[in-house]
Design a protein around this motif. Structure first.
Motif, PDB file in Angstrom:
ATOM      1  N   MET A   1      -3.404   0.826   9.356  1.00 50.96           N
ATOM      2  CA  MET A   1      -3.101   0.153   8.100  1.00 50.96           C
ATOM      3  C   MET A   1      -2.728  -1.297   8.414  1.00 50.96           C
ATOM      4  N   PRO A   2      -3.269  -2.235   7.665  1.00 53.47           N
ATOM      5  CA  PRO A   2      -2.944  -3.631   7.928  1.00 53.47           C
ATOM      6  C   PRO A   2      -1.434  -3.869   7.845  1.00 53.47           C
ATOM      7  N   GLU A   3      -0.963  -4.701   8.748  1.00 54.93           N
ATOM      8  CA  GLU A   3       0.470  -4.961   8.848  1.00 54.93           C
ATOM      9  C   GLU A   3       1.039  -5.604   7.582  1.00 54.93           C
ATOM     10  N   ASN A   4       0.253  -6.389   6.869  1.00 51.70           N
ATOM     11  CA  ASN A   4       0.765  -7.142   5.730  1.00 51.70           C
ATOM     12  C   ASN A   4       0.496  -6.490   4.371  1.00 51.70           C
ATOM     13  N   ILE A   5       0.125  -5.225   4.326  1.00 51.96           N
ATOM     14  CA  ILE A   5      -0.186  -4.591   3.039  1.00 51.96           C
ATOM     15  C   ILE A   5       1.037  -4.559   2.119  1.00 51.96           C
TER      16      ILE A   5
END
Length: 148
Positions: A1-5
């Motif tokens: 999962m993208p870190e900045n979601i």
């Protein structure tokens, strides 16, 4: 999962409100007032003040000042509840109707622009994903509360 979601998920509602605030400012409405009117309109008149506050996501006492201002503007009226004299029910006045139609048109136009280039299928998938994320978050929150 993208870190900045998480950051993106928190930034989008602020951006959405900012766009709407800018477009609704010529109507002379603060965010608090238009959000309150719009929720009451969508929920249907005659809502208990505490239910309206819950739907908006504020504490009932915090809503009182806004309701006072909307009453002074002639956009809502408070009536006692027949079943519980302590409860006030909130009703839109006929003066609010044209304003709410204008608010709705502005909201729908902004929504269309914000979702530009996104298919109905993508929107449905996104709504499903958001619902699942919310469900997971509520489950975690419940676990934390029961561990305390």
């Amino acid at each position: 999962m993208p870190e900045n979601i998480g950051f993106k998920l928190s930034r989008i509602p602020r951006l959405w409100r900012a766009v709407l605030d800018e477009r609704l400012a010529p109507l002379g409405l603060t965010q608090t007032r238009w959000v309150t009117l719009y929720h009451l309109w969508r929920m249907g008149g005659g809502q208990a003040q505490c239910d309206l506050a819950r739907a908006i996501g504020v504490e009932a006492p915090s809503l009182v000042r806004t309701l006072d201002q909307l009453t002074e503007q002639g956009l809502i009226e408070r009536r006692p509840c027949n079943d519980d004299r302590r409860t006030k029910r909130i009703f839109l006045t006929s003066k609010a109707d044209p304003l709410l139609e204008r608010i709705d048109a502005i909201v729908m136009e902004a929504k269309s622009e914000m979702l530009n280039g996104i298919t109905q299928e993508e929107i449905a998938l996104f709504e499903d994903l958001l619902a699942r994320i919310e469900k997971n978050g509520l489950r975690i929150q419940t676990q934390i509360a029961s561990d305390v």
